[in-house]
Design a protein around this motif. Sequence first.
Motif, PDB file in Angstrom:
ATOM      1  N   ASN A 720       0.866  -1.196   0.000  1.00 12.35           N
ATOM      2  CA  ASN A 720       0.000   0.000   0.000  1.00 12.35           C
ATOM      3  C   ASN A 720       0.897   1.238   0.000  1.00 12.35           C
ATOM      4  OD1 ASN A 720      -2.155   1.623   0.069  1.00 12.35           O
ATOM      5  ND2 ASN A 720      -2.945   0.919   2.047  1.00 12.35           N
ATOM      6  N   LYS A 721       0.279   2.357  -0.340  1.00 12.09           N
ATOM      7  CA  LYS A 721       1.010   3.615  -0.290  1.00 12.09           C
ATOM      8  C   LYS A 721       1.602   3.809   1.090  1.00 12.09           C
ATOM      9  CE  LYS A 721      -1.488   6.240  -3.696  1.00 12.09           C
ATOM     10  NZ  LYS A 721      -2.237   7.441  -3.965  1.00 12.09           N
ATOM     11  N   ASN A 722       2.813   4.300   1.163  1.00 12.50           N
ATOM     12  CA  ASN A 722       3.421   4.513   2.466  1.00 12.50           C
ATOM     13  C   ASN A 722       4.297   5.743   2.410  1.00 12.50           C
ATOM     14  OD1 ASN A 722       6.175   3.458   1.600  1.00 12.50           O
ATOM     15  ND2 ASN A 722       4.820   1.738   1.118  1.00 12.50           N
ATOM     16  N   THR A 723       4.734   6.155   3.581  1.00 10.74           N
ATOM     17  CA  THR A 723       5.426   7.427   3.706  1.00 10.74           C
ATOM     18  C   THR A 723       6.630   7.520   2.785  1.00 10.74           C
ATOM     19  OG1 THR A 723       4.704   7.632   5.949  1.00 10.74           O
ATOM     20  CG2 THR A 723       6.650   8.884   5.341  1.00 10.74           C
ATOM     21  N   LEU A 724       7.392   6.429   2.707  1.00 15.35           N
ATOM     22  CA  LEU A 724       8.600   6.500   1.904  1.00 15.35           C
ATOM     23  C   LEU A 724       8.396   5.901   0.517  1.00 15.35           C
ATOM     24  CD1 LEU A 724      11.002   5.742   4.797  1.00 15.35           C
ATOM     25  CD2 LEU A 724      10.949   7.849   3.483  1.00 15.35           C
ATOM     26  N   GLY A 725       7.164   5.587   0.209  1.00 19.55           N
ATOM     27  CA  GLY A 725       6.847   5.130  -1.136  1.00 19.55           C
ATOM     28  C   GLY A 725       7.516   3.821  -1.502  1.00 19.55           C
ATOM     29  N   LEU A 726       7.653   2.929  -0.543  1.00 18.05           N
ATOM     30  CA  LEU A 726       8.280   1.641  -0.833  1.00 18.05           C
ATOM     31  C   LEU A 726       7.383   0.786  -1.710  1.00 18.05           C
ATOM     32  CD1 LEU A 726       9.787   0.695   2.616  1.00 18.05           C
ATOM     33  CD2 LEU A 726      11.046   0.944   0.485  1.00 18.05           C
ATOM     34  N   ALA A 727       7.972   0.161  -2.704  1.00 11.25           N
ATOM     35  CA  ALA A 727       7.204  -0.733  -3.557  1.00 11.25           C
ATOM     36  C   ALA A 727       8.142  -1.817  -4.058  1.00 11.25           C
ATOM     37  CB  ALA A 727       6.605   0.023  -4.724  1.00 11.25           C
ATOM     38  N   ALA A 728       7.560  -2.926  -4.499  1.00  8.76           N
ATOM     39  CA  ALA A 728       8.382  -4.018  -4.999  1.00  8.76           C
ATOM     40  C   ALA A 728       9.009  -3.620  -6.323  1.00  8.76           C
ATOM     41  CB  ALA A 728       7.536  -5.269  -5.162  1.00  8.76           C
ATOM     42  N   ALA A 729      10.304  -3.934  -6.490  1.00  5.23           N
ATOM     43  CA  ALA A 729      10.970  -3.586  -7.743  1.00  5.23           C
ATOM     44  C   ALA A 729      10.754  -4.677  -8.776  1.00  5.23           C
ATOM     45  CB  ALA A 729      12.453  -3.376  -7.495  1.00  5.23           C
ATOM     46  N   GLY A 730      10.335  -5.835  -8.335  1.00  9.19           N
ATOM     47  CA  GLY A 730      10.110  -6.916  -9.277  1.00  9.19           C
ATOM     48  C   GLY A 730       9.062  -7.840  -8.715  1.00  9.19           C
ATOM     49  N   PRO A 748      13.717  -7.342  -4.044  1.00  5.62           N
ATOM     50  CA  PRO A 748      14.314  -6.003  -4.176  1.00  5.62           C
ATOM     51  C   PRO A 748      13.221  -4.929  -4.128  1.00  5.62           C
ATOM     52  CG  PRO A 748      14.410  -7.197  -6.250  1.00  5.62           C
ATOM     53  CD  PRO A 748      13.841  -8.137  -5.249  1.00  5.62           C
ATOM     54  N   MET A 749      13.503  -3.837  -3.473  1.00  2.25           N
ATOM     55  CA  MET A 749      12.496  -2.795  -3.294  1.00  2.25           C
ATOM     56  C   MET A 749      12.968  -1.506  -3.930  1.00  2.25           C
ATOM     57  SD  MET A 749      10.174  -4.183  -1.281  1.00  2.25           S
ATOM     58  CE  MET A 749       9.330  -2.882  -0.415  1.00  2.25           C
ATOM     59  N   VAL A 750      12.010  -0.734  -4.336  1.00  2.96           N
ATOM     60  CA  VAL A 750      12.316   0.631  -4.754  1.00  2.96           C
ATOM     61  C   VAL A 750      11.554   1.557  -3.819  1.00  2.96           C
ATOM     62  CG1 VAL A 750      12.838   0.228  -7.155  1.00  2.96           C
ATOM     63  CG2 VAL A 750      10.473   0.454  -6.442  1.00  2.96           C
ATOM     64  N   SER A 751      12.057   2.761  -3.675  1.00  2.00           N
ATOM     65  CA  SER A 751      11.342   3.691  -2.802  1.00  2.00           C
ATOM     66  C   SER A 751      10.855   4.874  -3.623  1.00  2.00           C
ATOM     67  CB  SER A 751      12.236   4.152  -1.668  1.00  2.00           C
ATOM     68  OG  SER A 751      13.509   4.453  -2.149  1.00  2.00           O
ATOM     69  N   PHE A 752       9.994   5.655  -3.012  1.00  2.00           N
ATOM     70  CA  PHE A 752       9.400   6.847  -3.621  1.00  2.00           C
ATOM     71  C   PHE A 752       8.608   6.504  -4.871  1.00  2.00           C
ATOM     72  CE2 PHE A 752      11.294   9.267  -0.512  1.00  2.00           C
ATOM     73  CZ  PHE A 752      12.584   8.811  -0.315  1.00  2.00           C
ATOM     74  N   GLN A 753       7.962   5.339  -4.842  1.00  3.04           N
ATOM     75  CA  GLN A 753       7.106   4.957  -5.962  1.00  3.04           C
ATOM     76  C   GLN A 753       5.663   5.332  -5.698  1.00  3.04           C
ATOM     77  OE1 GLN A 753       7.716   3.455  -9.054  1.00  3.04           O
ATOM     78  NE2 GLN A 753       9.683   4.321  -8.501  1.00  3.04           N
ATOM     79  N   ASN A 754       5.127   4.854  -4.578  1.00  2.00           N
ATOM     80  CA  ASN A 754       3.735   5.205  -4.263  1.00  2.00           C
ATOM     81  C   ASN A 754       3.683   5.827  -2.881  1.00  2.00           C
ATOM     82  OD1 ASN A 754       4.470   2.804  -3.191  1.00  2.00           O
ATOM     83  ND2 ASN A 754       2.481   1.816  -3.455  1.00  2.00           N
ATOM     84  N   ILE A 755       3.961   7.101  -2.872  1.00  2.00           N
ATOM     85  CA  ILE A 755       4.076   7.809  -1.605  1.00  2.00           C
ATOM     86  C   ILE A 755       2.692   8.163  -1.104  1.00  2.00           C
ATOM     87  CG2 ILE A 755       4.966   9.896  -0.516  1.00  2.00           C
ATOM     88  CD1 ILE A 755       7.176   9.835  -2.589  1.00  2.00           C
ATOM     89  N   SER A 756       2.445   7.886   0.170  1.00  2.00           N
ATOM     90  CA  SER A 756       1.153   8.303   0.710  1.00  2.00           C
ATOM     91  C   SER A 756       1.343   9.691   1.288  1.00  2.00           C
ATOM     92  CB  SER A 756       0.693   7.344   1.794  1.00  2.00           C
ATOM     93  OG  SER A 756       1.425   7.556   2.972  1.00  2.00           O
TER      94      SER A 756
END
Lengths: 899, 474
Positions: A720-730, A748-756
């Motif tokens: 879900n959207k979160n403060t640091l925008g963490l999302a799965a990279a793959g 692996p994660m990416v950040s600032f993807q879905n920032i709440s």
Amino acid sequence: MSGHDSKYFSTTKKGEIPELKDELNSQYKDKRKDAVKKVIAAMTVGKDVSSLFTDVVNCMQTENLELKKLVYLYLINYAKSQPDLAILAVNTFVKDSQDPNPLIRALAVRTMGCIRVDKITEYLCDPLQRCLKDDDPYVRKTASICVAKLYDINAELVEDRGFLDALKDLISDNNPMVVANAVAALAEIQENSSRPIFEITSNTLTKLLTALNECTEWGQVFILDALSKYKAADAREAENIVERVTPRLQHANCAVVLSAVKMILLQMELITSTDVVRNLCKKMAPPLVTLLSAEPEIQYVALRNINLIVQRRPTILAHEIKVFFCKYNDPIYVKMEKLEIMIKLASDRNIDQVLLEFKEYATEVDVDFVRKAVRAIGRCAIKLERAAERCISVLLELIKIKVNYVVQEAIIVIKDIFRRYPNTYESIIATLCESLDTLDEPEAKASMIWIIGEYAERIDNADELLESFLESFPEEPALVQLQLLTATVKLFLKKPTEGPQQMIQVVLNNATVETDNPDLRDRAYIYWRLLSTDPEAAKDVVLAEKPVISDDSNQLDPSLLDELLANIATLASVYHKPPDAFVTRVKTAVQRPDDEEYPDGSESGYSDTPANAVDSAAAPSSSSNVTHAATRQAAPAPPAPSAPVPDLLGDLIGLDGAIVPVDQPATPSGPPLPIVLPASTGQGLQICAQLTRRDGQIFYSMLFENNSQIPLDGFMIQFNKNTLGLAAAGPLQVPQLQPGASATTLLPMVSFQNISPGPPSTLLQVAVKNNQQPVWYFNDKISLQVFFAEDGRMERAHFLETWKSLPDSNEIAKDLQSVVINSVDVTIDRLAASNVFFIAKRRNMNQEVLYLSAKAPRGIPFLIELTGVVGIAGVKCAIKTPNPEMAPLFFEAMEALLN
Amino acid sequence: MISQFFVLSQRGDNIVFRDYRGEVQKGSAEIFFRKVKFWKGDEGEDAPPVFNADGVNYVHVKVAGLLFVATTRVNVSPSLVLELLQRIARVIKDYLGVLNEDSLRKNFVLVYELLDEVIDFGYPQTTSTEVLKSYIFNEPIEVEAARLPPLGPAAMFMQGTKRMPGTAVTKSVVANEPGGRKREEIFVDIIEKISVTFSSSGYILTSEIDGTIQMKSYLTGNPEIRLALNEDLIIGRNGSSVYDYRNSAGAGAVILDDCNFHESVHLDNFDLDRTLMLVPTDGEFSVMNYRMTQEFKPPFRVNALIEEAGSLKAEVILKIRADFAPSITANTISVHMPLPKYTTRVSFELEPGAVGNTTDFKEASKKLEWGLKKAFFFFCSLSLSFFLLLWHIHNIQIVGGSEHTLRAKLTFSQESHANITKEAGPVSMTFTIPMYNASRLQVRYLQIAKKSRTYNPYRWVRYVTQANSYVARI
């Protein structure tokens, strides 16, 4: 002519964007305005015109309001994607907010509030403060809403700058529009906060009731809805409030009427005088009925609300049943709701009229409506004992028309009528049997079969009738098969002759040997055993007397009804569901207090540990078993991925490493992971997971354990959207899990993807699904330390310089009470392992003062000062950073690292 | 509060899209359209105006063939959102003169400007065209009104009678006339929608009038207006349903069950002499809405008879009688009657000399439709795919007191199961009668506060009665 030509060429050569750029920089006002219009046009059809940002912003400084508005519209759309350029607009905004023209002042504040860019937000506070006290009501009312906007972006800022108090002051404003907006803003802020912010006292009540008479229709709704949260002290106050609100029932706006009805209904609960209540009911009826003259969409909402109201206070509309008669041109969704209310209002007094209507509806064209009308007749029969006979005769009339779906529906309701009034109307069975061969819907078939079985002794040819169904037994749907089985058993028990005996053989054979349906098989075996061991007992069981039914369809549970009545005139009253069943907040606006370090889950995990450990020790040994044990024991370990590991665990990890090759990338080599989804909640699936940092990258380290009975596969994950925008990279790569098996993976994660949006929170909401189970949701914590970059070390001089350059308002301190520093050097090493780098230390009396630095994502530096006494619990942590709003997250991370 | 607002065309194209809070994903318009188009609930195939899909609440209304939609994530007041959507449509129409895809697209800048003032952060601010005027700076770009289909109840004044200037209703309230001067005029329309259900023996089972006094002012300077209604108007019936039948014959007081007023209306004198005082705001608005269930004389008596005439045959006799003064003329009358599904053929027989009706039999729904319009041809037709008899009375004047009969012979493909009356009907009728109102509610006078001696604006007071649900059971 040459000019004309060159223009022609420039179009083809340069393309649209460069041409617009030229026009935007034209010296002529009109040309610039047209150009901005073209840009907006391009924007609305989805073309990317963000490259013109600077040029459009240059047009912002104009006296022309039309042009200014266009530029602002552009800014709202693109500021987010061009945060660095958006700062260019700040100066004009601030200047505009002091313009002599109130429209421009309001426009500036309104627009700034819509731009969710931190740099702009910083500059919003001062203008907002001014505008909340502006002389012009238009500016004040715009500023009031702007506070709600700011709260959505940065709640702390609103509280720190005292905007909440300013809003509360505006409740006493002399302009009703301002009052209404202040109320709306406060109500929204309250909704998103767990602390009491907007509490209505009797003082505010009086003010708001006064404003109610003067403000716009929309303002009236805001105020009424806010006031509905007020609990009157006694019956007298309630009566007074109701008296003030009653005139709103005459309003032409349906929203005002419904909100007033809600308010009156709530206060009525307190009013003790029956005369007053009766009088109020009388007053509410005509406006409620008038809502049914509005557009069909509004009628629908009104009907859904009336449905709730008549369940609590049936007297209000008892005499108005005629207005709920369906019109032939009503949309189907209105007709269906009207039917529902007609059933609710049907009484011995009006049943003849109602039945006449239902009979008409049952011959209309719309099949769904016809079915519902037939069902309505049946429900009236069940509800009104004295009318049951008339209802049945109407149903029989309808059956005679021989319209297939009418007949089937009628049979379904007649079955219920038989259950409600046993041994009363069985004489009509013969008529029903005539339609036997036309039945093709499972529910109707099942109902008919039930009737035959239940009354087998009265139907001469019951065995023949049932036999005709038996031929197709294997093809029938489960519903019909179950009924056939039971009906045959009943027949056999009632008429134990040769025919039924053969039939029962066939049925039991079919239902046990030749079916895949476990329900059917189980039921058949029960009957079989019953019949073969004790036929008398079978009789007692199968032919037992049934409890009498009542019409409870569409009747709401009293506690739910209470909740829905409190939510009249909201979406909940339309869905007939409590608000929390459908309101999904995207943002977690309420911030967890800092001292509540661990979620409850991990604490309970602690107490479970010994038992778990025993469990796994007793479990069959497998290669992954050690990992299990380790994981379970480690559940309470601090969620610090690279913190030094206690000795015992270290041994276990060593063991773990020996079993699984170290170079396998999917193996977690850090400390064991905390359980995020216990097997008890996950129907046997257990998930342990934690964010971790490796080689400069963030991973979600996960362990899946299948304790269920079935193999699980097709795992997928979503954040879900979160403060640091963490999302799965793959995609999540988990193989099929056999029962008892487990698998680990590093996602692996990416950040600032879905920032709440909203204030920072450590909450990380995760959903995991597989092909066999429902979707699992669990909450994890974002540990900021995994974001600390490897290059976060600062030179001493640079540290000092940065410390000095940041304003004191950016310094935040917190006492980490549970932290004990036993050895300065160990602490420094431990922190360095997590990319918190030591810079200097000094001694002050007996206190140790450490200076450290860390670098959060996007290069935001954190300058840290730790003060504490060695060996004594309690460390003061002071930080300075350009992003103070991240401080709570940072303190949580520090506490985790130091513990 | 509201998160997004958008307008979709019938094909699902995004015409206007405004996001106020950024909480709902951008693709919501498409999700919404797909949901509505392929709606399949347990209660029919029409999507209800309010529904929830994946945590997003969609609220919509249909106006002029366009879908006005709002999305939200919170527990808002749905009636507020629905009212707001209707109001937005009205404000846009006030500004643009006409409301359709074309006018919206041509005026998108103005529409966005309006939307910014009407809603802030999802909260409705003002929907008064009058108030908005001081904040709106874009000028409307007029679209050609001639080829547009008429909209709304006031549009009926454009057809038939040449009493009113037809362009009035499609004129923007802010745009100036070509001459630069605005024509001073005010329209007051008393629009009544009547619902009557006749039993098979011709008795009135239910009857109701939903009325509204609609006003559209083009007066400059907003002078105060006094609108006087029947002096003996009674509001609220006192529980009893005993009526003096003479009331409906013309004498006696008009009794309204309930009424409500626009917020600009002052009711200081209303209890005294039944006059409404108001300063009309610009744009179209309802001064008063009212509802009446007092017995009234229905404008048309409808008699329908269906009789079996031998095996596989039946005869339908539809009779309508106009029960109003001969000076009044009804327009665009049509009569619909669903027929049994096994009807294969229908032949018509009209009254002698009556050349000007169309009759239709539509097979898909097996209904008989009989249209009476002003024309020189009567035309009945049968469309077997609708199972519907349609009788359009084209271009012949149905004047008060006249009576028309349609006889139709039906041929069936199978024997009727039981009572044929159960499988046909009910007969429903649609019509419009200008300059007639069933409730007898009257505007006694319309007084405009004079600015000067020569100030004498045009005043149009118009009555119209329409069928809402006008049904005769058989």
